[in-house]
Design an enzyme around this catalytic site. Structure first.
Site, PDB file in Angstrom:
ATOM      1  N   ASP A 191     -10.541  -3.578  -1.487  1.00 24.64           N
ATOM      2  CA  ASP A 191      -9.125  -3.532  -1.870  1.00 24.64           C
ATOM      3  C   ASP A 191      -8.618  -2.108  -1.709  1.00 24.64           C
ATOM      4  O   ASP A 191      -9.250  -1.146  -2.191  1.00 24.64           O
ATOM      5  CB  ASP A 191      -8.963  -3.985  -3.322  1.00 24.64           C
ATOM      6  CG  ASP A 191      -7.507  -4.182  -3.687  1.00 24.64           C
ATOM      7  OD1 ASP A 191      -7.003  -5.306  -3.466  1.00 24.64           O
ATOM      8  OD2 ASP A 191      -6.880  -3.216  -4.175  1.00 24.64           O
ATOM      9  N   ASN A 201       3.408   1.619  -0.379  1.00 26.69           N
ATOM     10  CA  ASN A 201       4.537   0.917   0.257  1.00 26.69           C
ATOM     11  C   ASN A 201       5.869   1.453  -0.236  1.00 26.69           C
ATOM     12  O   ASN A 201       6.820   1.640   0.554  1.00 26.69           O
ATOM     13  CB  ASN A 201       4.443  -0.586  -0.023  1.00 26.69           C
ATOM     14  CG  ASN A 201       3.737  -1.339   1.097  1.00 26.69           C
ATOM     15  OD1 ASN A 201       3.564  -0.809   2.202  1.00 26.69           O
ATOM     16  ND2 ASN A 201       3.299  -2.558   0.818  1.00 26.69           N
ATOM     17  N   ASP A 252       2.348  -1.972   6.614  1.00 29.78           N
ATOM     18  CA  ASP A 252       1.790  -2.913   7.593  1.00 29.78           C
ATOM     19  C   ASP A 252       0.905  -2.185   8.604  1.00 29.78           C
ATOM     20  O   ASP A 252      -0.170  -2.686   8.972  1.00 29.78           O
ATOM     21  CB  ASP A 252       2.925  -3.647   8.332  1.00 29.78           C
ATOM     22  CG  ASP A 252       3.662  -4.621   7.422  1.00 29.78           C
ATOM     23  OD1 ASP A 252       3.126  -4.945   6.340  1.00 29.78           O
ATOM     24  OD2 ASP A 252       4.771  -5.065   7.808  1.00 29.78           O
ATOM     25  N   GLU A 291      -3.369  -6.554   0.163  1.00 25.41           N
ATOM     26  CA  GLU A 291      -4.194  -5.424   0.610  1.00 25.41           C
ATOM     27  C   GLU A 291      -5.679  -5.685   0.398  1.00 25.41           C
ATOM     28  O   GLU A 291      -6.480  -4.747   0.412  1.00 25.41           O
ATOM     29  CB  GLU A 291      -3.774  -4.155  -0.137  1.00 25.41           C
ATOM     30  CG  GLU A 291      -4.046  -4.160  -1.623  1.00 25.41           C
ATOM     31  CD  GLU A 291      -2.927  -4.799  -2.454  1.00 25.41           C
ATOM     32  OE1 GLU A 291      -2.893  -4.550  -3.664  1.00 25.41           O
ATOM     33  OE2 GLU A 291      -2.084  -5.517  -1.864  1.00 25.41           O
TER      34      GLU A 291
END
Length: 325
Positions: A200, A208, A217, A244
């Protein structure tokens, strides 16, 4: 069709042949009957009443023959002669002249010709429609075949997309779960090793928010590429579980072998520089491994153990590898 019909009518010699037939009938019947009567009178000569009765009967036969000849003339030969004359007139007349004016048959031949022409026209129309229908059916069949081929291609593409994560291009959760069940059964049957690592990205939501969804992305794609580069064996599988979170399925790896590879992966990711000062990405990893010495009851239990190890890594400082108990 009308002209075709008239072309089959008697030719110029038809009326002469009918006249000759009429003449032969006119001469043959009276002569034959007269000959029969003369033979009777000659052979039965005398005034015997029986002979007279026979003679009268012979004359009666003669009269009946003449009447029959007249009936043949009125009912058969005369219409045939008129038809022959009409055919000769049509052959000699212009093609555009009305049939009634040319033949003089009272319109019978014209009506017959028009009826035959209508039948011929209908037949040609039906034949033309049938040809057009066959062409349309052939075109529809070809279009149907093309649509069938396109549908099969779309189905294959959809099946492929259903097994691939659309953002990163690696396997999705469905493929991972199928592979996990298969590899777990194989490891149980062969008493082999199987390691599962859940990975993770740390604080990815803040990443983000700071750099935008497009940068997030791009980061996910780079992590997926790094995983694919590090786990290249035919039996290895890397997949994106969602968001993620990633997973690595490593058949044949025990806890020690998988731990060494994953620590190297964390270092590689830390060294992966992102553009435009976006900072570094770090990974928290939970690792579980099944072996004959440390068996698990099910594939789901093995995955749950790796998830619990990841939870421990997240809550003990992140950017670390935690091993399942």
């Amino acid at each position: 069709m009308t002209t075709d019909f008239l072309a089959e009518a008697p030719d110029a010699g038809g009326s002469r042949r009918l006249a000759s037939l009429r003449l032969r009938l006119s001469l043959a019947v009276p002569l034959l009957t007269s000959g029969v009567v003369l033979i009777f009178e000659w052979s039965l000569g005398g005034a015997d009443p029986i002979r007279e009765s026979l003679a009268r009967m012979a004359w009666l036969v003669l009269l009946l023959s003449v009447a029959l000849l007249l009936l043949i003339e009125a009912l058969l030969l005369r219409p045939l002669r008129r038809l022959a004359e009409g055919g000769e007139a049509m052959a000699a007349a212009p093609a555009t002249a009305p049939l009634e004016d040319v033949t003089g048959l009272g319109g019978e031949l014209g009506r017959v010709g028009r009826a035959l022409a209508q039948v011929s026209g209908l037949w040609r129309q039906q034949e033309s429609e049938a040809r057009e229908l066959r062409r349309e059916l052939a075109q529809q069949r070809q279009l149907l075949q093309q649509a069938h081929v396109a549908l099969e291609a779309n189905q294959r593409e959809l099946a492929s997309l259903a097994r691939v994560d659309p953002l990163t291009g690696i396997a999705n959760r469905l493929v991972f779960e199928e592979s996990l069940r298969r590899e777990f059964k194989r490891a149980q049957r062969l008493r082999g090793l199987l390691a599962v690592a859940v990975l993770d990205l740390d604080q990815f939501k803040q990443f983000n928010l700071a750099h935008g969804a497009a940068a997030g992305d791009a980061a996910l794609k780079r992590v997926a590429g790094l995983l694919s580069d590090r786990f290249k064996r035919d039996t290895d599988l890397v997949a994106r579980l969602g968001g993620e979170e990633f997973v690595a399925l490593l058949p044949g790896f025990g806890m020690a072998e998988a731990q060494g590879v994953l620590e190297t992966l964390r270092e590689d990711l830390r060294a992966l520089r992102l553009p435009d000062g976006q900072g570094d990405l770090t990974l928290s990893i939970g690792l579980a491994a099944a072996s004959p010495a440390h068996p698990y009851l099910s594939a789901q239990a093995l995955l749950q153990a790796a998830d619990e190890a990841l939870y421990i890594a997240k809550h003990t400082g992140r950017d670390r590898l935690s091993l399942a108990a």
